[in-house]
Write an enzyme that holds these catalytic residues in place. Structure first.
Site, PDB file in Angstrom:
ATOM      1  N   PRO A  47      23.526  34.501  87.436  1.00  0.00           N
ATOM      2  CA  PRO A  47      24.121  33.170  87.347  1.00  0.00           C
ATOM      3  C   PRO A  47      25.287  33.126  86.371  1.00  0.00           C
ATOM      4  CG  PRO A  47      22.102  33.263  86.076  1.00  0.00           C
ATOM      5  CD  PRO A  47      22.251  34.609  86.720  1.00  0.00           C
ATOM      6  N   ASP A  86      23.881  29.210  85.391  1.00  0.00           N
ATOM      7  CA  ASP A  86      23.341  29.251  84.049  1.00  0.00           C
ATOM      8  C   ASP A  86      23.810  27.967  83.364  1.00  0.00           C
ATOM      9  OD1 ASP A  86      22.395  29.979  81.608  1.00  0.00           O
ATOM     10  OD2 ASP A  86      23.284  31.984  81.643  1.00  0.00           O
ATOM     11  N   TRP A 545      19.946  33.600  77.673  1.00  0.00           N
ATOM     12  CA  TRP A 545      19.768  34.943  78.253  1.00  0.00           C
ATOM     13  C   TRP A 545      18.323  35.161  78.711  1.00  0.00           C
ATOM     14  CZ3 TRP A 545      23.403  37.732  80.086  1.00  0.00           C
ATOM     15  CH2 TRP A 545      24.690  37.640  79.535  1.00  0.00           C
ATOM     16  N   GLN A 581      27.338  43.682  81.448  1.00  0.00           N
ATOM     17  CA  GLN A 581      25.974  43.172  81.593  1.00  0.00           C
ATOM     18  C   GLN A 581      24.906  44.215  81.265  1.00  0.00           C
ATOM     19  OE1 GLN A 581      25.276  40.131  81.899  1.00  0.00           O
ATOM     20  NE2 GLN A 581      27.330  39.413  82.345  1.00  0.00           N
ATOM     21  N   TRP A 585      22.505  40.887  81.155  1.00  0.00           N
ATOM     22  CA  TRP A 585      21.554  40.527  82.202  1.00  0.00           C
ATOM     23  C   TRP A 585      20.690  41.702  82.654  1.00  0.00           C
ATOM     24  CZ3 TRP A 585      21.908  40.108  87.978  1.00  0.00           C
ATOM     25  CH2 TRP A 585      20.990  39.171  88.473  1.00  0.00           C
ATOM     26  N   LYS A 618      43.943  43.055  78.704  1.00  0.00           N
ATOM     27  CA  LYS A 618      43.048  42.090  79.315  1.00  0.00           C
ATOM     28  C   LYS A 618      43.864  41.037  80.034  1.00  0.00           C
ATOM     29  CE  LYS A 618      38.791  42.277  76.768  1.00  0.00           C
ATOM     30  NZ  LYS A 618      38.039  41.818  75.621  1.00  0.00           N
ATOM     31  N   LYS A 621      45.404  34.238  80.350  1.00  0.00           N
ATOM     32  CA  LYS A 621      46.141  33.117  80.919  1.00  0.00           C
ATOM     33  C   LYS A 621      47.403  32.839  80.112  1.00  0.00           C
ATOM     34  CE  LYS A 621      42.790  30.517  83.523  1.00  0.00           C
ATOM     35  NZ  LYS A 621      41.463  30.046  83.149  1.00  0.00           N
TER      36      LYS A 621
END
Length: 1098
Positions: A47, A86, A545, A581, A585, A618, A621
């Site tokens: 999620p 989430d 988490w 992750q 996760w 990276k 924006k």
RNA sequence: GGGCCUGUAGCUCAGUUGGUUAGAGCGCACGGCUGAUAACCGUGAGGUCACAAGUUCAAAUCUUGUCAGGCCCA
């Protein structure tokens, strides 16, 4: 009729049409539904935070998930796809604080937790529509309507059940966590937050303090120290930049291996009893003075367990529990201070670890705003950083301060309010992960990882060193920890709503904090002891988490519902998220599933790499260093973006630099060629009115057999790659196949489609091409769902589409009809009967011959349009000769030569040279290898020829192990070099020679080919339909052209749909063209011709 | 500071159990071909396989170290 094909397709536009088609016809829902009885394929979708926007990382994993899911659906597996969100946690709380214009815990509590939480709930799905539209546009099929949310009642109840399981297994405990904390915001900060706020230089006091040993410590001192000190006073010296932590001091730490010195302090007043101090030997000069004399030394480990007098009496009672003693610790540094560290377990992680391991209770006498509590009675209510001065003064007055100074050092600050942070003990609930390590590793060993190294590398190491997991947060918007506590210290962990309802008699409709925190019930244990006490819930909520890690159970409301289904379908077959992750996760899933069920939560895991901007940084924006995904899909289409990502190293966990040019490139190399092949088929089928095409039945043309075989090979490779979840190995064969289809099968088959009439060969050609395209679209469908849908449907006539019944071939449906969507088809099986490995080898050999021939022509500057008399292919290999035999016609046509023959006498054309075949000989010869290699290089062409002819030669080596060696052909790596003066080219075992002489007849035929091309260009310019017929008007003074027409006029007509040609020497109204010549360029033309065309039919 | 990954052509990347001419695509230059193809085909230039040492008859490949980049952790 087939729908006509746009020659300049607008792919993004097509994709949008397809999206509409899918939705109007519920293709996704049906693709899931039709497999309902099939073998289930379980997939867990990680999620995302419901307060963020989708970015490339999400799109990447989304595309990969989609490809795997579509593929497995096409295999007939039942694969529902629930999306999830989430919804809890600090990010949401921060957003809400911003929205409400409040900040910090006290502000939230003043505002009202109920109103605050409801505000959190209301902003949670703020970005849902953006997610839906981006995910939808990317072609990912996912069930948004049936999504799970971590804040839903059922989800939360399952989480309670999970907590209860851990509780029952004694895997939960309450402990402390030392965390950065902002006193102004009254909140814990994560390491991420610390990184955001950064470090900056500030001034702090630097205090060196005496910790005088008690009398009971003296006998325990090392002998050398005892001898010096006698009955005098002796102190440890410790240094701190946070004097405010001294009231909580409970121990001192020394490094076991460092040398510590005993030094006599200068007497402050004459006649005063001598005073001794202990500090790091290397710091004596700096701290005590240059002249200070070291009276004795000892290692840190000899100075442990010495009791000292506490500076303050606030916690003096803890002396009986082991406080106020010296310890050994590796974290002690020789850089700063005295080499002796003052330890306050409530305010430092190292301190905490050291002292709690020694069984000393944690002391953190500060409140939420970091003001001293009543325990520190002299400074109670003072903000700790402000109290530094007071503490220093107090200690100075007490004679404890050895030295006082200031230090400028870098120190972490809060990213929101810029206050200096404070490290402090926070009470937290932990999962005993350390006790599960071995089981975790066992679970991990059952997981299939892509890339493989994660299993024993990053993930395995992480599990092997796993620390207890802090799962609680002192916050508001989260799932409350279902533990109640009475004043007597009895705990009760609840397992669900029903239990709470039963205990309280209240109807429970929501489990959030503001609905349940006021609920209390009688303590059973107290009751059994004869007293009556109420239980209240502990204040913490769960870390988000924990909630996402419990997603396999909670999304199914297990075990309250779906019990059987869940137990049959756990663990999941597949998950996929990005590399970050591993510690997120992937870890929480594994910890919980191992704790609860002793197994991993997923059987296979693809870990994608990070997506960087084209400049290698990276994506940002503010830097504007990338094109947003929506725009990329708008200009090149989602399919192009999908296959670009899926073919990149990002699917094996390596980072990629996302480049728009890369996306454009796959558009050109994959999508457009597919479109061209499709367009070719439709154009000719429509012109020929070939609409009822059957599956190819045993076609005789080797081209058909070959492409059908290549198709099966592709299907096989594709399936293998998909089974192994390694996408680039599925994409590469696809690229190769598309090239074979376009640049060999269709190119070489063109005339079969052009020719008039409808013989068997032509029918086979149509049947084969349509079948191949149809199957190919099914193969591509998981990766590029749009274009494959478009072409799949475009391969059915408008009538077939309208009536929903194709009925002729490649059917899936029971009624014999082709499904209306490629995504409702089943994935092609490999049909071994269609495989012709020998033919594939043959064709690849033929293609190599053609390539040699083209290269020769280029070298000799003979244009391909000029027919040549003969090409000779020379090879000694019997297999190759046999292979080539059947394809000579094809090679001749492609090379525009009249005759191709095979010859084995290559010695006329090439010199031989030889190198040792190291792979074979190395194992035989070992150290003598080099000797033999140099002998082999001395062999001459004739000698090598003999060896090739089957004779063997004995070489003298005089080596360590071998004096001679009998050499035969398999020991050699033969090289060939073209002899001078021949038009010949060699590659490996294959040599090709061209006869370059052009006689009058060949020359004239070349002229006709030039004219044919001119006529075709004129037709194209006039935009004539392929079937329109013309007359050709020619003129000029060239005798050669006239002769050529006389000889090859019929060929001109048949190639150009011409009815007649007319020759007039003075056709002045026609434009003039140059033809003939070596390269056919303006400068080298040898003839001129006047040329025009006119239509004869309407 | 620790763990893991990566370093091969201008760019993006392949490279089998170590085996002697290190490949592909893109880009560039030149040439060719073209009635499906705003395509395609051929040729060419361009490499100290990050660096160093070691193992071996033989290293892009195995080992160790160094350097650089990435991710995660501290």
């Amino acid at each position: 009729m087939y729908s006509s094909v746009e020659s300049r397709p607008d792919f993004p536009g097509i994709e949008k049409d397809i999206l509409r088609f899918w939705e109007e016809n519920h293709i996704f829902e049906r693709s899931v539904e039709q497999n309902k009885g099939g073998e289930p394929f379980t997939f867990y979708d990680g999620p995302p935070f419901a307060t963020g926007l989708p970015h490339y990382g999400h799109i990447m994993v989304g595309v990969l998930k989609d490809a795997v899911q579509r593929y497995n659906t096409m295999l007939g597996k039942y694969l529902p796809r629930r999306f999830g969100w989430d919804c809890h946690g600090l990010p949401v709380e921060y957003e809400t604080e911003k929205l409400l214009g409040i900040s910090g815990k006290s502000a939230i509590e003043a505002y009202g937790i109920d109103k605050f939480n409801e505000a959190c709930r209301s902003i949670v799905q703020k970005f849902t529509s953006e997610w839906r539209s981006t995910v939808r546009r990317s072609g990912r099929w996912v069930d948004f309507d049936n999504e799970y949310r971590t804040m839903d009642l059922d989800y939360m109840e399952s989480i309670w059940w999970v907590v209860k399981q851990l509780w029952d297994k004694s895997l939960l405990y309450q402990g402390y966590y030392i965390l950065p904390y902002c006193p102004r915001c009254s909140t814990v900060l994560s390491n991420h937050d610390v990184a955001l706020g950064g470090y900056r230089d500030i001034h702090d006091p630097a205090l060196t303090v005496r910790f005088p040993l008690t009398e009971s410590a003296l006998p325990v001192l090392p002998g050398s120290f005892r001898a010096v000190v006698g009955e005098s006073q002796i102190s440890f010296l410790a240094w701190t930049t946070t004097p405010w932590t001294l009231p909580a001091n409970l121990g001192l730490a020394l490094h076991p291996d460092f040398d510590y010195a005993l030094v006599r302090e200068e007497s402050r007043e004459p006649g005063e009893a001598p005073n001794y101090v202990i500090l790091l030997q290397g710091k004596v000069a700096e701290i005590v003075g240059k002249d200070a004399e070291v009276l004795a030394t000892a290692k840190g480990r000899e100075l442990v367990n010495l009791e000292y007098r506490p500076l303050f009496d606030y916690f003096a009672q803890l002396g009986s529990e082991g406080a106020f003693r010296s310890h050994c610790a590796d974290f002690v540094s020789a850089e700063d201070g005295c080499g002796i560290v003052h330890c306050a377990s409530g305010f430092g992680e190292d301190d905490y670890k050291l002292l709690s391991a020694a069984g000393i209770p944690v002391v953190a006498p500060v409140d939420e705003e970091c003001r001293y509590t009543e325990e520190v009675r002299d400074f109670a209510g003072r903000f700790v950083r402000d109290a530094n001065k007071d503490v220093s003064k107090y200690l100075k007055d007490a004679g404890s301060v050895f030295r006082q100074g200031q230090i400028l050092h870098s120190y972490p600050h809060c990213w929101r309010c810029e206050s200096p942070l404070i490290y402090r003990a926070i009470s937290s609930w932990f999962v005993k992960v350390e006790s599960l390590r071995e089981q975790l590793l066992r679970s991990n060993s059952e997981i299939y990882w892509v890339p493989e190294h994660l299993r024993d590398g990053r993930f395995g190491n992480w599990l092997a060193n796993a620390r207890d997991w802090s799962i609680s947060r002192n916050r508001y918007w989260g799932n409350p920890i279902p533990i109640w506590l009475c004043e007597a210290g009895h705990y009760r962990c609840l397992s669900g709503r029903a239990e709470l309802e039963e205990l309280t008699g209240e109807k429970i409709t929501d489990l959030h904090k503001h609905f349940i925190d006021h609920l209390e019930f009688d303590c059973v244990e107290c009751a059994s002891e004869g007293t009556e006490r109420k239980m209240h819930r502990v204040s913490e909520v769960l870390d988000c988490w924990f909630e996402s890690g419990a997603m396999p159970y909670a999304q199914n409301h297990y075990p309250f519902e779906n019990k059987d289904w869940f137990e049959k379908n756990f663990p999941a077959h597949f998950i996929n998220e990005s590399l970050d992750q591993t510690r997120g996760w992937f870890y929480t899933l594994t910890v919980l599933s191992t704790a609860l069920f002793g197994r991993p939560a997923f059987k296979s895991c693809v870990t994608s790499g990070m997506i960087l901007a084209e400049d290698g940084r990276k994506m940002s924006k503010s830097l504007r260093n990338y094109t947003p995904p929506e725009e990329v899909m708008e200009s090149f289409g989602a399919d192009a973006m999908r296959i670009y990502l899926l073919s990149s190293a990002v699917v094996k966990g390596e980072p990629i630099r996302f480049s728009d040019a890369g996306v454009k490139n796959v558009l050109k190399s994959i999508i457009l060629p597919l479109w061209n092949a499709y367009s070719f088929y439709v154009t000719y089928a429509n012109a020929d009115k070939v609409f009822a095409v059957s599956v190819p039945q045993n076609p005789q043309n080797p081209l058909d057999q070959w492409i059908l075989s290549e198709l099966e090979t592709l299907i096989g490779k594709f399936r293998t790659a998909m089974e192994q979840l390694f996408l680039p190995q599925a994409v590469t064969p696809l690229f190769d196949f598309i090239d074979l289809l376009n640049n060999w099968y269709i190119r070489r088959s063109r005339r079969r489609f052009w020719k008039s009439g409808r013989d068997e060969d032509k029918c086979d050609a149509y049947a084969t091409l349509r079948y191949v395209l149809d199957q190919l679209m099914r193969v591509c469908a998981p990766l590029i769902p749009f274009i494959s849908e478009k072409i799949y449907r475009g391969l059915q006539t408008e009538e077939q589409l309208a009536h929903g019944a194709n009925g002729v071939h490649c059917t899936d449906g029971a009624d014999g009809a082709a499904p209306e969507s490629v995504h409702l088809c089943s994935f092609p099986e490999v049909q071994q009967a269609m495989r012709r490995p020998e033919l594939e080898a043959q064709m690849s050999l033929a293609r190599r011959c053609v390539s040699l021939g083209r290269s020769l022509r280029a070298r000799q500057q003979i244009r391909n349009r000029q027919p040549l008399a003969e090409a000779r292919i020379v090879t000694r290999s019997e297999t190759e000769k046999a292979r080539l035999q059947e394809l000579l016609g094809l090679i001749g046509e492609e090379l525009n030569v009249k005759r191709v023959c095979i010859d084995e006498n290559e010695e006329e054309l090439v010199h031989y040279s030889a190198k040792a075949n190291f792979r074979v000989l190395g194992k035989l010869l070992g150290k003598d290898m080099k000797l033999l290699a140099s002998e082999v290089e001395k062999l001459d062409s004739a000698g090598i020829g003999k060896i090739l002819g089957g004779e063997s030669v004995t070489l003298t080596l005089n080596g360590q192990q071998h004096s001679t060696f009998e050499l035969s052909a398999e020991h050699l790596d033969i090289r060939r070099r073209e002899k001078e003066g021949f038009c010949v080219l060699n590659e490996g075992r294959l040599t090709l020679a061209l006869q370059t002489a052009v006689n009058a007849e060949l020359y004239r035929e070349g002229l006709i080919r030039d004219i044919i091309r001119l006529v075709q260009n004129l037709r194209k310019e006039a935009d004539l339909q392929v079937s329109r017929r013309i007359e050709i008007l020619l003129g000029g003074s060239s005798r050669e052209v006239e002769e050529a027409l006389a000889a090859f006029g019929d060929e001109l007509l048949s190639e150009t749909q011409g009815d007649a040609w007319y020759w007039q020497q003075t056709a002045t109204d026609l434009p003039e063209y140059g033809i003939g010549g070596e390269q056919g360029t303006e400068s080298s033309v040898t003839e001129k011709v006047l040329l025009g065309i006119r239509c004869t039919s309407v």
